[in-house]
Design an enzyme around this catalytic site. Structure first.
Site, PDB file in Angstrom:
ATOM      1  N   ASP A 170     122.582  40.957 -24.578  1.00 33.13           N
ATOM      2  CA  ASP A 170     121.975  40.432 -25.869  1.00 33.13           C
ATOM      3  C   ASP A 170     120.397  40.381 -25.717  1.00 33.13           C
ATOM      4  OD1 ASP A 170     124.595  39.902 -26.441  1.00 33.13           O
ATOM      5  OD2 ASP A 170     124.533  37.714 -26.533  1.00 33.13           O
ATOM      6  N   HIS A 192     125.828  43.756 -18.324  1.00 35.42           N
ATOM      7  CA  HIS A 192     127.034  44.593 -18.191  1.00 35.42           C
ATOM      8  C   HIS A 192     126.746  45.944 -18.058  1.00 35.42           C
ATOM      9  CE1 HIS A 192     129.538  40.897 -19.492  1.00 35.42           C
ATOM     10  NE2 HIS A 192     128.209  40.582 -19.875  1.00 35.42           N
ATOM     11  N   SER A 198     114.999  37.525 -18.789  1.00 36.19           N
ATOM     12  CA  SER A 198     114.279  38.630 -18.232  1.00 36.19           C
ATOM     13  C   SER A 198     114.323  39.907 -18.976  1.00 36.19           C
ATOM     14  CB  SER A 198     114.519  38.664 -16.497  1.00 36.19           C
ATOM     15  OG  SER A 198     113.343  39.264 -16.055  1.00 36.19           O
TER      16      SER A 198
END
Length: 268
Positions: A77, A131, A235
């Site tokens: 995200d 992911h 980050s």
């Protein structure tokens, strides 16, 4: 600049402290309100025993992936800071600032001018797990020690080569759709206590150590959407691939959303 590393280590310890329940509830709820976090996909804020547990919260439900053969989904995200083609082995960090792909990846002999890039910024409000963008094999992990400067927009506008200056872990991967080699870069930042990797718990970050290479006798298979790791605070992830990225600077993306298409054959 090394002060930022020490500060981040101390901050990492602080957010793991178990405060009395009434105080922890206040801290968690304040954090959620301050950063305007949508908690609809997560457990309630008062269920997390530490601020770090809230930072690294997991999704309650499995996301639907927009993955198909020969595409990439967003690993995070994020806000897209920049994306585009690589020229002269350089990429845009943000408009007006560049970084060296060879230095970022530690690949000094190779040309990356057939590759493209995307910079995905995770803010403090975002889901902090990252992911796999497609079915892939991890061939090697490279740890580069460095400073831990912020990777937000003001900091990116101030420094050239910020991603290269910062601590990072570079995963050299093979996309299984077309057998192309790509790079998945997790970039550290101020207040990132650690970067964790699910496939190899021996990878240590923000630990006062020098560069390191983790080689695997057998490639490690990760399927599309499977968790690779987690930032303990926000980050950046940088993807370097022979791909047509469909997103542009300023776009907000969710993990599992389609962001690129892949050629059916490797580009030489």
């Amino acid at each position: 600049m090394k002060f930022s590393n020490t500060f981040s280590r101390l901050f990492g310890k602080l957010v793991r402290v178990h405060f009395p329940p009434f105080l922890q509830r206040y801290i968690n709820n304040f954090y959620v309100r301050y950063f305007k976090i949508d908690m609809s996909e997560y457990n309630a804020p008062n269920t997390y025993p530490t601020l770090n547990a809230l930072f690294t919260r997991e999704l309650q439900y499995t996301r639907c992936l927009q993955n198909t053969p020969f595409n990439l989904v967003s690993p995070t995200d994020s806000l897209i800071i920049e994306s585009g083609k690589i020229y002269n082995n350089q990429a845009l960090q943000i408009k007006g600032k560049i970084y060296s792909i060879n230095e970022l990846l530690g690949e000094y002999e190779q040309s990356f001018n057939t590759y493209s890039f995307v910079n995905l910024y995770l803010s403090p409000r975002d889901y902090h797990h990252y992911h796999a963008p497609c079915d892939l094999e991890i061939l090697e992990a490279r740890y580069f020690s460095g400073v831990l400067l912020p990777v937000n927009i003001p900091s990116l506008q101030k420094h050239n080569n910020l991603y290269v200056m910062n601590e990072r872990v570079v995963l050299k991967v093979r996309f299984l759709y077309n057998q192309s080699i790509a790079y998945y870069v997790a970039v550290g930042a101020l207040n990132v206590g650690k970067m964790r990797f699910c496939f190899d718990s021996t990878i240590q970050t923000n630990a006062s150590m020098g560069n390191n290479i983790y080689q695997y006798k057998q490639p490690i298979f990760i399927q599309a959407g499977e968790e690779i790791g987690c930032f303990e605070m926000g980050s950046t992830v940088v993807l370097i691939a022979q791909a047509n990225f469909l997103v542009k600077a300023g776009d907000n993306v969710k993990m599992g959303q389609e962001i690129a298409t892949l050629p059916k054959e490797t580009v030489l």
